[in-house]
Design an enzyme around this catalytic site. Structure first.
Site, short mmCIF file in Angstrom:
data_model
loop_
_atom_site.label_atom_id
_atom_site.label_comp_id
_atom_site.label_asym_id
_atom_site.label_seq_id
_atom_site.Cartn_x
_atom_site.Cartn_y
_atom_site.Cartn_z
CB CYS A 2 -1.00 0.11 1.30
SG CYS A 2 -1.68 -1.60 1.58
NE ARG A 27 3.82 1.67 -2.79
CZ ARG A 27 4.64 1.13 -2.01
NH1 ARG A 27 5.91 1.36 -2.25
NH2 ARG A 27 4.23 0.41 -0.95
CD1 TRP A 73 -1.18 -6.07 -1.85
CD2 TRP A 73 -1.45 -5.84 -3.95
NE1 TRP A 73 -0.79 -7.15 -2.64
CE2 TRP A 73 -0.95 -7.00 -3.85
CE3 TRP A 73 -1.75 -4.93 -5.42
CZ2 TRP A 73 -0.73 -7.75 -4.97
CZ3 TRP A 73 -1.62 -6.01 -6.23
CH2 TRP A 73 -0.96 -7.04 -6.21
CG ASN A 99 1.38 1.41 3.71
OD1 ASN A 99 0.45 1.56 3.24
ND2 ASN A 99 2.54 2.04 3.12
N GLY A 100 1.40 -2.19 6.19
CA GLY A 100 1.63 -3.39 7.14
C GLY A 100 0.63 -4.36 7.68
CD GLU A 476 12.50 -19.54 -9.26
OE1 GLU A 476 11.73 -20.35 -9.97
OE2 GLU A 476 12.06 -18.51 -9.21
CE LYS A 480 13.27 -15.96 -11.71
NZ LYS A 480 11.97 -16.26 -11.18
CD GLU A 483 11.44 -16.00 -15.75
OE1 GLU A 483 12.23 -16.28 -14.49
OE2 GLU A 483 10.46 -15.74 -15.90
CG HIS A 499 22.06 -41.08 -14.38
ND1 HIS A 499 22.54 -42.28 -14.34
CD2 HIS A 499 21.97 -40.46 -13.05
CE1 HIS A 499 22.60 -42.73 -13.08
NE2 HIS A 499 22.29 -41.58 -12.28
CE LYS A 598 4.96 -10.45 -11.77
NZ LYS A 598 6.32 -11.15 -11.57
O1 M6R Z 1 1.39 -15.87 -11.77
P1 M6R Z 1 1.84 -17.50 -11.67
O2 M6R Z 1 2.72 -17.74 -10.25
O3 M6R Z 1 0.81 -18.44 -11.95
O4 M6R Z 1 2.83 -17.55 -12.98
C1 M6R Z 1 3.44 -18.79 -13.35
C2 M6R Z 1 4.52 -18.69 -14.22
O5 M6R Z 1 4.14 -18.13 -15.39
C3 M6R Z 1 5.70 -17.93 -13.53
O6 M6R Z 1 5.97 -18.25 -12.54
C4 M6R Z 1 6.81 -17.46 -14.60
O7 M6R Z 1 7.60 -18.61 -14.75
C5 M6R Z 1 7.60 -16.44 -14.14
N1 M6R Z 1 8.16 -15.57 -15.05
C6 M6R Z 1 8.92 -16.83 -13.32
O8 M6R Z 1 9.78 -15.82 -13.10
#
Ligand code: M6R
Length: 603
Positions: A2, A27, A73, A99-100, A476, A480, A483, A499, A598
């Site tokens: 927020c 934000r 939010w 906020n919080g 992960e 990252k 991506e 393997h 996103k």
């Molecule tokens: O909004 P979601 O968590 O469902 O999104 C899933 C994936 O599309 C999302 O995690 C994607 O892999 C991101 N870009 C990861 O950084």
């Protein structure tokens, strides 16, 4: 998260407050409101974006030279006009924005209701104006000091009334803006930049009494605090990123606070119990035959981690499934709990998987960051991540909060099923409580990660390896890296390297190995040695107290010691920073990587 603004001026403040709130739009928010004081209080609020709210908020009639504003939010209570801030006391004499999270709000509200206070929202915030009202005997500052001593959790609070404008900070940022004809308070610098660049930052445990021609800063005991005035040099765009070069870096650095908010009010260390945010039905637990976690991308990695912990703490059969596969594949049993993980709550594959689980008669629980998103309307059982808005396309703070949420859920299921002893739960809860400060320590060592990243920026590919709970971290880490840097990266269970992938190892294919202390440490170390023996550089993520790893691996990045089942919350932050700095060196558009969105709303 927020946004807060407040102002005391020689002229009308409503237009200034609206303008300042618009500057916090980046934000993200679901509702907004403001209150001004001119002999009596005027309050205006509504749901939606500022451009549509402008008319609804209607500045006509909003008179006053002191006021507060807020963009919300939602965390407690859905987005609605009633839940939007500011909140007022019974007499409507003072208004509060916050906020919080007030962790003990339920208990405070119960007491206030017994004493005759009437509430009109479902928020934790509304206890604050009522507490102020009870303590108000002429000095709003005094009432706020007494009130904050009763609040547990994190907060930034601003209150306006007959006595002017006061603010208090504990765990949520507040900055005071100073100018010749007005003084301001805000949660974020961009809100006040057009009006002043002269600021004083409040620290935790401090309050400010803001008048048109003076600002006094005191601690919560009432002792005066001398705070140097600073001049903000950032331009508006830099200010939105909090001075960070990218939103992703800002969001990585927000993790200690986001984690604290995520766990706020949900952990009972004394009793060894966790409130995961939904009621777990004991009868349901008795017939429960298994738990399935579904998600996509990063959320799938949180699913993998959740499955691993839940299996360990409950002894139940558990599974993590790609949501995109779940819809079309075989589905097991009837008495199954399906946990759909999606930070956006809008990912088409995950929505379809949740739907399928419901059709199969499973109990469905959704874990998401976005109040009111489609996923939240598909089941009554929703756990919110409380990460605040995440603007970078690559998930960072939502992932760590997903890890914390599935860990809390696994502990709660373990306690309900009777498989996790109370003493063990207490230990895990204590470890979880320490996570925000340990993540902060990882962030404080960022230079080490940056210099290692610079050394390997010309690599052909990266491999990420880990075992057990560290395997999702490796996955992960690889996601990252690919991506945001566009460098080919793969995550593997450490034992799988021999393997096949070992054939690819050369000097130009570094292997990032999660080698934090765990019962499987020696096994992962063997995999690392296999890599080094083939000339491949190993970048280890190791525990602070570990003296062995450095003897076998080319580089070692340290994280604080922690219970191995929870140290993924720390190692993952190193992975994020590593990917970030490789991508930055390569000059990639980190916040908006090519071809990615996103939220992915198509199958
Ligand atoms: O909004 P979601 O968590 O469902 O999104 C899933 C994936 O599309 C999302 O995690 C994607 O892999 C991101 N870009 C990861 O950084």
């Amino acid at each position: 998260m927020c946004g807060i603004v407040g102002a005391v001026s020689g002229s009308e403040v409503a237009p200034v407050l609206v303008d300042a709130l618009k500057r916090l739009e980046y934000r993200g928010y679901d509702s907004a409101g403001l209150a001004t004081y001119a002999g009596s209080l005027s309050v205006s609020k509504g749901v939606g974006r500022m451009e549509t709210l402008d008319e609804a908020l209607g500045l006509s009639g909003m008179e006053g030279r002191a006021g507060v504003g807020h963009t919300r939010w939602a965390t407690h209570g859905k987005p609605s006009e009633g839940n939007a801030h500011p909140h007022t006391d019974c007499d409507g004499d003072l208004a509060v924005v916050h906020n919080g999270i007030v962790e003990n709000y339920a208990e405070l509200r119960e007491g206030l209701e017994e004493r005759g206070h009437v509430f009109s929202s479902y928020t934790d915030t509304e206890v604050v104006p009522h507490l102020l009202e009870e303590r108000l005997d002429g000095s709003l500052e005094h009432a706020l000091r007494e009130t904050v001593s009763e609040l547990e959790g994190s907060f930034a609070i601003c209150a306006v009334g007959e006595d002017g404008l006061v603010a208090a900070r504990n765990g949520s940022p507040l900055v005071i803006g100073l100018s010749d004809d007005a003084n301001f308070v805000a949660s974020d610098v961009p809100a006040i930049l057009p009006y002043t660049r002269r600021v004083k930052y409040l620290l935790d445990g401090e309050m400010a009494v803001i008048k048109r021609d003076s600002v006094e800063v005191r601690d919560f005991d009432g002792e005066p605090v001398e705070r140097e005035e600073e001049v903000v040099e950032w331009d508006a765009e830099e200010a939105e990123r909090g001075g960070y070069e990218h939103y992703m870096l800002k969001e990585i650095h927000e993790q200690p606070r986001a984690l604290a908010e995520c766990m706020g009010g949900r952990l009972d260390e004394l009793m060894g119990e966790v409130d995961p945010g939904v009621a777990l039905d004991r009868d349901g637990m008795e017939v429960l035959e298994g738990v399935e976690f579904v998600g996509c991308g990063t959320s799938y990695h949180a699913a993998l981690y959740g499955a691993r912990l839940t299996g360990e703490f409950t002894g139940l059969p558990v599974n993590a499934r790609h949501a995109s596969e779940y819809r079309y594949g075989p589905v097991s049993g009837k008495n199954i709990l399906t946990v759909g993980i999606t930070q956006s709550g809008e990912t088409a594959d995950t929505l379809r998987a949740i739907e399928r689980a419901g059709d199969e008669g499973h109990a469905v629980l959704v874990l998401t960051n976005v109040v009111g998103s489609t996923a939240t309307r598909m089941t009554d059982d929703v756990v919110y991540l409380r990460s605040g808005p995440e603007i970078g396309v690559a998930a960072s703070k939502t992932f760590t909060n997903q890890l914390a949420c599935v860990a809390m859920l696994a502990i709660a299921l373990g306690r309900e099923s009777g498989d996790l002893p109370r003493s063990e739960a207490k230990h895990l809860i204590a470890e979880l409580r320490d996570m925000p400060s340990k993540v902060q320590r990882v962030l404080d060592e960022v230079e080490d990660v940056e210099s290692v990243a610079e050394s390997y920026v010309d690599s052909e590919a990266f491999f990420f390896i880990g075992r057990g709970v560290d395997y999702p971290v490796a996955m992960e880490g690889a996601l990252k890296m690919k991506e945001i840097s566009y460098v080919h990266s793969e995550g593997y269970p450490a034992g799988e390297l021999k393997h096949g992938p070992l054939a690819l190892i050369t000097r130009r294919t570094p292997v990032v190995a999660v080698l934090t202390s765990s019962p499987l440490y020696e096994k992962t170390l063997s995999s690392a040695k296999e890599v080094e023996a083939r000339d491949g550089p190993v970048i280890a993520v190791a525990s602070e107290s570990d003296e062995d790893t450095g003897r076998f691996c080319e580089e070692v990045l340290r994280v604080p010691d922690a219970d191995h089942r929870l140290s993924p919350l720390l190692s993952t932050v190193v992975m994020q920073l590593f990917a970030y700095h490789v991508a930055r060196e390569l000059g990639r558009p980190i916040d908006r990587p090519r071809n990615l969105a996103k939220s992915v709303t198509v199958e």
